[in-house]
Design a protein around this motif. Structure first.
Motif, mmCIF file in Angstrom:
data_model
loop_
_atom_site.group_PDB
_atom_site.id
_atom_site.type_symbol
_atom_site.label_atom_id
_atom_site.label_comp_id
_atom_site.label_asym_id
_atom_site.label_seq_id
_atom_site.Cartn_x
_atom_site.Cartn_y
_atom_site.Cartn_z
ATOM 1 N N ALA A 83 0.812 -1.223 0.000
ATOM 2 C CA ALA A 83 0.000 0.000 0.000
ATOM 3 C C ALA A 83 0.842 1.268 0.000
ATOM 4 N N ALA A 86 0.777 4.914 4.486
ATOM 5 C CA ALA A 86 -0.650 4.987 4.845
ATOM 6 C C ALA A 86 -1.131 6.435 4.886
ATOM 7 N N TRP A 89 -3.029 7.859 1.909
ATOM 8 C CA TRP A 89 -4.337 7.301 1.558
ATOM 9 C C TRP A 89 -5.446 8.110 2.253
ATOM 10 N N PRO A 92 -8.271 3.775 4.851
ATOM 11 C CA PRO A 92 -7.319 2.662 5.021
ATOM 12 C C PRO A 92 -7.304 1.769 3.776
#
Ligand SMILES: [Zn+2]
Length: 455
Positions: A83, A86, A89, A92
């Motif tokens: 991902a 974080a 983003w 989540p």
């Protein structure tokens, strides 16, 4: 769509990352969920292909409904990119979150949307589509896996008439797109050592050879003054398919306002049917730790993308030879060739392409475009070698604006729906080409009464 959306959300909530250092359990969990969904959708035979150092590959088969029916191989992958940070983003990454027209999560477009599209097509036909099906859903596409080279070693398993490589999508949402070319890729490292150690730039600069300067001069020869690649022999052809508008491309590439793009000619030629060389890494003293010293050593890593038809070893050799021929200030460079992999160009114009053009038009309501991509899908070549006669179709539910491999990846449900419709229409159209010719109609009885009172 409600069912497919729910299944996509379940799948996208599993962090199935196959990179080293990530736990294997979620990868297995995603594998098991897809196997269960495929069984429910009516796939009678599902196997697990375990190769060394690779997440399990899901292999499923639905036999053809009659001996003349063609077989279509469906490809996708259930692993995802990490991902990343974080904090970048908006929600989540492994909690699928509604966004206008779609859903946001890591991997929800690349490539879980397309795995779900295959499932949707099977559901349309209650598990009995009008063609034979082979399903290949791999679990380590993003990191690279020995599976890329596996299909030619087991060609019977991958034998088919056409394959849908669904790890791609549309040029822009609403524009149905068949990707017909993938550029080849290779890496080359180039380094220079000029001094055994750094030396005071005041005392020695001006005569002591600076390794970084030598390297920069060599790198500067890779492009001409317009930004076109200047390495002789790298193939460049006109591009006659569709491409982005300059405005779209600037937005997608996040080019800062008022700066020009580099290179000349159409975007298709610069991005797809011509070469590109990018300096992807540079070892030199960092600015924050810069000492007043002549730099003794510097190194760069180059990424070359080349024409789909150019031989990968030839392309690499051209770049290596060009760099070796440079000797700025008479100082030679050490050039080390790295990995090189071929591009791919699909044969268009066969029955599967005709069926796909009809199917994509039916799904999106507009004629499909042909594009290429600068990215590579190494497995495509493995599959094409295993089934050399098969037509290769590259399309799917992603689109150029879905933030693949980036923060805030998203998929549009309209694109997912249309992809399912396109796949379902494709197998219908394609199967019709293989229908045995109907037997000649029996002669009509000239006197209905004489044939026993047919009503
Ligand atoms: Zn992918």
């Amino acid at each position: 769509m409600d069912g497919l959306r729910a299944d996509l959300e379940r799948l996208a909530s599993i962090p199935s990352i196959s990179f080293p250092g990530y736990p294997p359990e979620p990868v297995e969990e995603a594998h098991d969920l897809i196997v269960a969904l495929l069984r429910e959708a009516g796939v009678p035979s599902i196997e697990r292909i375990d190769l060394p150092d690779t997440a399990p590959v899901i292999y499923g088969e639905i036999p053809p409904p009659h001996p003349d029916a063609p077989t279509v191989l469906l490809y996708g992958h259930y692993d995802v990119q990490p991902a990343g940070a974080a904090s970048l983003w908006l929600s989540p990454p492994f909690e699928p979150t509604p966004v206008p027209g779609g859903l946001r999560a890591r991997g929800i477009a690349d490539d879980k949307s397309n795995v779900i599209a295959h499932l949707g097509m099977l559901r349309v036909y209650g598990g009995r589509p009008p063609v034979g099906i082979k399903l290949v859903i791999e679990g380590q596409e993003e990191y690279g896996s020995p599976f890329d080279d596996y299909p030619p070693t087991d060609p019977a398993r991958f034998a088919c008439d056409a394959m849908i490589i669904a790890d791609l999508g549309n040029l822009r949402p609403g524009t149905p797109t068949l990707t017909t070319g993938l550029r080849g890729a290779c890496e080359v490292t180039v380094e220079v050592r000029t001094l055994a150690e750094p030396r005071h730039s005041g005392e020695f600069g001006g005569a002591a050879p600076d390794a970084l300067l030598v390297l920069l001069r060599a790198l500067a020869t890779l492009h001409d003054k317009n930004g076109d690649v200047a390495v002789p022999g790298l193939r460049r052809d006109p591009w006659d398919g569709t491409t982005y508008t300059e405005e779209e491309f600037r937005e997608l590439a996040s080019v800062l306002p008022d700066l020009p793009l580099i290179g000349t000619g159409s975007l298709g030629e610069r991005l797809w049917s011509g070469p590109a060389i990018t300096v992807i890494g540079l070892d030199a003293p960092s600015v924050d730790h810069a000492a007043s010293a002549v730099v003794p050593y510097a190194r760069a890593k180059l990424n070359l993308r080349f024409h789909p038809h150019q031989d990968p070893r030839e392309a690499r050799a051209l770049l290596v030879a060009h760099l070796r021929a440079q000797a700025p200030f008479g100082i030679p460079l050490t050039v080390t060739p790295g990995d090189t992999g071929p591009g791919f160009e699909a044969r268009t114009g066969g029955p599967a392409y005709r069926a796909a053009l009809t199917a994509l038009k039916e799904a999106w309501g507009t004629q499909a475009s042909y594009v290429a991509t600068g990215g590579s899908i190494p497995l495509v070549n493995g599959l094409a070698q295993a089934a050399p006669g098969a037509e290769v179709l590259l399309f799917g539910a992603q689109d150029s604006m879905c933030n693949l491999h980036a923060p805030n990846e998203r998929v549009l449900l309209s694109e997912l729906r249309n992809t399912v419709v396109a796949m379902a229409a494709f197998v219908r159209e394609y199967a019709a080409d293989f229908e045995p010719a109907p037997p000649p109609a029996p002669p009509a009885p000239h006197d209905p009464a004489a044939s026993g009172g047919a009503r």
